[in-house]
Design a protein around this motif. Sequence first.
Motif, short mmCIF file in Angstrom:
data_model
loop_
_atom_site.label_atom_id
_atom_site.label_comp_id
_atom_site.label_asym_id
_atom_site.label_seq_id
_atom_site.Cartn_x
_atom_site.Cartn_y
_atom_site.Cartn_z
N LEU A 77 0.83 -1.21 0.00
CA LEU A 77 0.00 0.00 0.00
C LEU A 77 0.86 1.26 0.00
CD1 LEU A 77 -2.84 -0.94 2.52
CD2 LEU A 77 -3.04 -0.68 0.04
N ALA A 78 1.97 1.22 0.70
CA ALA A 78 2.87 2.38 0.72
C ALA A 78 3.34 2.71 -0.70
CB ALA A 78 4.06 2.10 1.63
N ALA A 79 3.62 1.66 -1.49
CA ALA A 79 4.03 1.90 -2.88
C ALA A 79 2.86 2.42 -3.71
CB ALA A 79 4.58 0.61 -3.48
N ARG A 80 1.67 1.81 -3.52
CA ARG A 80 0.49 2.22 -4.30
C ARG A 80 0.16 3.69 -4.09
NH1 ARG A 80 -0.74 -1.35 -8.34
NH2 ARG A 80 -0.95 -3.47 -7.55
N HIS A 81 0.39 4.19 -2.89
CA HIS A 81 -0.04 5.55 -2.55
C HIS A 81 1.14 6.50 -2.35
CE1 HIS A 81 -4.23 4.28 -2.25
NE2 HIS A 81 -3.79 3.21 -1.61
N ALA A 82 2.34 6.10 -2.81
CA ALA A 82 3.50 6.99 -2.72
C ALA A 82 3.28 8.22 -3.60
CB ALA A 82 4.77 6.25 -3.14
N GLY A 83 3.83 9.35 -3.16
CA GLY A 83 3.59 10.62 -3.85
C GLY A 83 4.23 10.71 -5.22
N GLY A 84 5.25 9.90 -5.46
CA GLY A 84 5.89 9.93 -6.76
C GLY A 84 7.18 10.74 -6.77
N GLY A 85 7.37 11.61 -5.77
CA GLY A 85 8.61 12.38 -5.67
C GLY A 85 9.71 11.48 -5.15
#
Length: 358
Positions: A77-85
Motif C-alpha cells: 500500500l505504501a508503494a500504491r499511494h506513494a507521492g511519486g517524488g
Amino acid sequence: MSSPSSPVSSPAPSRVVGTVAMRWHEHSLELLDQRLLPAEEHWITLEGASGVAQSIRDMVVRGAPAIGISAAYGVALAARHAGGGDWKAEIKQAIRELAASRPTAVNLFWALQRMERVFHGCHSLAEACKRLAAEAVAIHEEDLAANLAMADHALAAMQPERPLSVLTHCNTGALATGGYGTALGVIRRLHEEKLLNRVYADETRPWLQGSRLTAWELAQEGIPVTLNADGAAASILALKEVLWVVVGADRITANGDVANKIGTYSLAVLARHHRVGFMVVAPSSTVDMTLASGKDIPIEEREGTEIREFRGIPLAPGGVDVFNPVFDVTPANLIDVIVTEKGVVHNPDIAGMGKLFG
C-alpha cells in the motif's frame, strides 16, 4: 474508512480455508476487526501503511502469521499511494513504521525483510507497485500452503489410532493466519479425518481470544468445542481425556524455546505433570535461529487497563499495579514436538533445530 460485512472469500489468496481475516483489493486492505468478535463482524478498510501499523498495534489483526501478512500488504500500500517524488523514502519510512508496531512476533520482521529485498531491486515506482503487491500476495498464499502442510505433519507425529481430545490456548486459526490455521489447523484436520472427540479452548485472558475467536471459529464450522477458564486447564488434563495440548508460537529460538501467548508456559508444565503430549505448531518464518534461547526474546508488555477493565467495565481497583506481558517463554525441555511446514523436531534442542533449520 470502515464497513460492516460478513467474512466471505478474499481476492487473495485464492485457496483460503476457514474464516477470512483480511481481504486484499490492490489499492486497499480490509481487516476484520477482531476486537469486536463475536458480537459484531466489522471490516476496516485501510489505504496506507500507517493505518496497517496502527491496526497491528491496536490488535485489530493479531496472530503472528496474520501480522506478518498484513505488514507485507502495508508495504504494498505504501508503494500504491506513494507521492511519486521521493517514493523510495516514503516506502522506507513505511517499513520502519510497520516494524515498530509490535516487538515479539518474528513473522512481522521476516515479512518486512522479504518485502525490503524486493523493494531494493525496484528501479521505478510502477515496478515497485507491481512487484511489492505480488510479493505480499505470495507471502499470503505461502502461509496458507504452510498451514495445510503442517496439519499433515502434525497428524503423522500424533499417529492417532482413534478419535482423541485436545486442549488449545489463544487463537491460532484462520483469523490468526493466512487461512486454515496453525494449531487450529491441526484441530481442523483431526475433525476432517473424524479423529477428533472434542477441543477444550482456554478463554485466554486478558483479551479472551479463546472465548471470542477460537470458540467462534470452531462453532461456525461445527467442530465440537468446550470453552473453559484458563485456571481449569489442570482439572481438564487430570481427567485423562486430553491426549495433546496443541498451541501456536510467535517466536521459536535456536534451542527450541518458544514464545507464545501468556499462559502457554504454565500449560506446558501441566502437560508434563499429567503426561500429556505438548505440541507447538508454527510456520518456519516463526523460527529465529539468530537467537540462542528464549532469554533473548523481547517480550511485549501492554498497559494495565487491559487487566483492570474489559471494554470499559472496571474489573479491579483503578490504581492497582498490573503486570501484563503478552507472551511467555516455554523452555524446549517441556515441548514434545515442534511442527513446521518443513518438518518436525521431536524433543527439540539446539541439535534438532539446527538439523532442520540450520
